[in-house]
Design an enzyme around this catalytic site. Structure first.
Site, PDB file in Angstrom:
ATOM      1  N   GLY A  20      -8.611  -4.997 -30.489  1.00  0.00           N
ATOM      2  CA  GLY A  20      -8.665  -3.777 -31.296  1.00  0.00           C
ATOM      3  C   GLY A  20     -10.034  -3.135 -31.236  1.00  0.00           C
ATOM      4  O   GLY A  20     -10.840  -3.442 -30.346  1.00  0.00           O
ATOM      5  N   ASN A  21     -10.294  -2.227 -32.154  1.00  0.00           N
ATOM      6  CA  ASN A  21     -11.599  -1.553 -32.197  1.00  0.00           C
ATOM      7  C   ASN A  21     -11.919  -1.176 -33.642  1.00  0.00           C
ATOM      8  O   ASN A  21     -11.119  -1.398 -34.545  1.00  0.00           O
ATOM      9  CB  ASN A  21     -11.605  -0.333 -31.269  1.00  0.00           C
ATOM     10  CG  ASN A  21     -10.533   0.668 -31.669  1.00  0.00           C
ATOM     11  OD1 ASN A  21     -10.623   1.296 -32.714  1.00  0.00           O
ATOM     12  ND2 ASN A  21      -9.499   0.791 -30.845  1.00  0.00           N
ATOM     13  N   ARG A  22     -13.088  -0.579 -33.848  1.00  0.00           N
ATOM     14  CA  ARG A  22     -13.603  -0.346 -35.204  1.00  0.00           C
ATOM     15  C   ARG A  22     -13.278   1.050 -35.755  1.00  0.00           C
ATOM     16  O   ARG A  22     -13.906   1.509 -36.694  1.00  0.00           O
ATOM     17  CB  ARG A  22     -15.123  -0.585 -35.226  1.00  0.00           C
ATOM     18  CG  ARG A  22     -15.489  -2.041 -34.995  1.00  0.00           C
ATOM     19  CD  ARG A  22     -16.971  -2.301 -35.190  1.00  0.00           C
ATOM     20  NE  ARG A  22     -17.790  -1.664 -34.166  1.00  0.00           N
ATOM     21  CZ  ARG A  22     -18.539  -0.604 -34.349  1.00  0.00           C
ATOM     22  NH1 ARG A  22     -18.609  -0.029 -35.523  1.00  0.00           N
ATOM     23  NH2 ARG A  22     -19.247  -0.106 -33.347  1.00  0.00           N
ATOM     24  N   SER A  23     -12.296   1.730 -35.195  1.00  0.00           N
ATOM     25  CA  SER A  23     -11.982   3.069 -35.723  1.00  0.00           C
ATOM     26  C   SER A  23     -11.496   2.970 -37.172  1.00  0.00           C
ATOM     27  O   SER A  23     -10.611   2.175 -37.488  1.00  0.00           O
ATOM     28  CB  SER A  23     -10.896   3.722 -34.864  1.00  0.00           C
ATOM     29  OG  SER A  23     -10.490   4.930 -35.460  1.00  0.00           O
ATOM     30  N   ALA A  70      -8.517   5.950 -31.431  1.00  0.00           N
ATOM     31  CA  ALA A  70      -9.139   5.090 -30.424  1.00  0.00           C
ATOM     32  C   ALA A  70      -8.037   4.168 -29.911  1.00  0.00           C
ATOM     33  O   ALA A  70      -7.649   3.210 -30.586  1.00  0.00           O
ATOM     34  CB  ALA A  70     -10.279   4.300 -31.036  1.00  0.00           C
TER      35      ALA A  70
END
Ligand code: PMT
Length: 417
Positions: A216-219, A283
């Site tokens: 995943g990512n930090r959006s 994202a």
């Protein structure tokens, strides 16, 4: 939506504008604001706090606006004056906004007519602060101002210049013409996406590795939600397709929740053919594990080998297949770049605009703590067929507003062809 942009004065005709005057010496300059707004044909109502009366008489505002001035929560004759004033207002201008007024708005006080009106209104709000430099620069005021901006309230000034204390510095209220221009611009914007269907993606996708782990990512979803909020405030009917988010979606907007890039693709492709504007602020993971195992990977089994495969590039797919989109619709993508320099951001934005077949690309800097993932502010350059717009470092709602200016302009051009 009409083919041409209406003239600034025409947008004010018949509109209800509330001007809230709080207790500062700059109140005398608001006399000119009220006169100019009334001359456009707007229905101008003035609300004064008790301390504002020390600087300008209510009679002056009543004569210029042609309406009685409201000051009291009780005893004015109206059943619930703050609700009556706030409902149906097309625009609210707070000028001058003292440090106290800004603080009350930020905290949501409702202990007098002014603050109760501000807590009730749902129209665009413009705030023109005026105070001594020390008060303006105090961290408490700066925090309050940031809270207002994050809520979508527009700040006009303050500028630097002579102050009533005899010294000079930041904290001087913007000039009346500037406040009137900002008011007319806000009224114009309030309608420039009327009848438009908009689709906005927000947040980050999560590509499962096993039932508890993911790529995943930090959006946070803040950027996409700000765009949705701004588009809705300007009259669009908005649907957000959101992955994982830590920010709250704006109230009253349809949100479709998805988890993975494949789910986001399906949700976007289903809706894009109906939408005049599609904005891809999410994202999306570029890679996903080739397969997700259905039982939790055990630590005792040692580090797993995970093979990643590409996810579908939703933006590129929409950009290369006009059949997937509404005719003459606008496709907007983002470019996440670890690059603060506006010159480089501009080149990258224009490059991605062409390679992905998008109409507009917003290149934002995701390499600084005050910009990109999770931040309240963003540093960005917008590339469109009309050229580059360097927005600089601004709140995400201000970036959303600059982006919607570009989108509304492109829609107008396309619809007039
Ligand atoms: O949510 P916040 O915390 O507010 O942060 C906002 C943000 C930094 C996430 C946002 O402003 C942003 O930059 N979003 C795009 C992030 C991204 O995926 O950038 P990219 O350069 O990798 O992708 C370019 C474009 O292609 C994006 O519009 C993206 O949505 C799209 N894309 C990417 C990969 C993929 N598989 N499909 C896509 O559609």
């Amino acid at each position: 939506m009409g083919a041409g942009a209406p003239s600034p004065d025409a947008v004010a005709q018949g509109k209800k504008i509330l001007v809230c005057v709080t207790g500062g010496i700059a109140a005398f300059k608001v006399v000119a604001v009220v006169r100019s707004l009334a001359e456009t044909g707007a229905d101008v109502r003035v609300v004064m706090t008790p301390s504002a009366h020390h600087f300008v008489g209510a009679q002056t505002f009543a004569a210029l606006s042609g309406n009685p001035v409201a000051t009291e929560m009780f005893g004015s004759g109206a059943a619930v004056p703050h609700v009556e004033l706030a409902r149906g207002a097309d625009l609210v201008i707070v000028a001058p906004a003292t440090a106290n007024a800004v603080a009350k708005m930020a905290l949501g006080f409702a202990d007098d007519l002014f603050s109760a009106v501000l807590l009730t209104v749902r129209s665009p709000v413009l705030v023109a602060p005026a105070m001594h430099t020390e008060m303006w620069e105090h961290p408490a005021t700066q925090r309050n101002v940031a809270a207002l901006e994050e809520r979508g309230i527009t700040l006009i000034g303050p500028s630097e210049g002579a102050l009533s204390s005899g010294d000079s510095g930041a904290g001087r209220m913007s000039e009346p013409e500037e406040i009137v221009r900002a008011g007319l611009r806000a009224l114009g914007r309030a309608e420039d996406l009327a009848g438009v269907r908009a689709l906005v993606t927000a947040g980050g996708t999560q590509e499962p590795i096993d039932p508890v782990r993911f790529v995943g990512n930090r959006s946070s979803g803040r950027m996409g939600f700000a765009i949705a909020q701004e588009a809705a405030a300007r009259g669009a009917r908005v649907t957000v397709v959101a992955g994982a988010t830590s920010a709250e979606p704006p109230p009253g907007i349809e949100v479709v929740r998805v988890a993975t890039a494949d789910e986001m693709r399906a949700a976007v492709l289903e809706r894009a053919p109906e939408c005049d504007v599609t904005v891809k602020a999410a994202a999306v993971a570029d890679f996903k594990p080739r397969e997700a195992v259905d039982r939790k990977l055990k630590k005792a089994s040692g580090p797993p080998e995970i093979t990643l495969v590409p996810t579908p590039d939703i933006l590129a797919e929409l950009g290369s297949s006009p059949g997937l989109r509404k005719a003459r619709g606008i496709l907007v993508g983002f470019a996440a770049e670890t690059e603060p320099d506006p010159g480089v951001l501009g080149r990258l934005a224009e490059g991605k605009r062409r390679s992905k077949g998008a109409d507009v690309i917003v290149a934002n800097d995701v390499g600084s703590s005050d910009s990109g993932f999770g931040a309240a502010t963003n540093r960005a350059v917008i590339a469109s067929p009309d050229g580059l717009t360097d927005v600089g470092l601004v709140t995400k709602i201000a970036l959303a507003s600059a982006l919607m200016d570009v989108v509304a302009g492109l829609l107008r051009t396309r619809r007039s062809l």
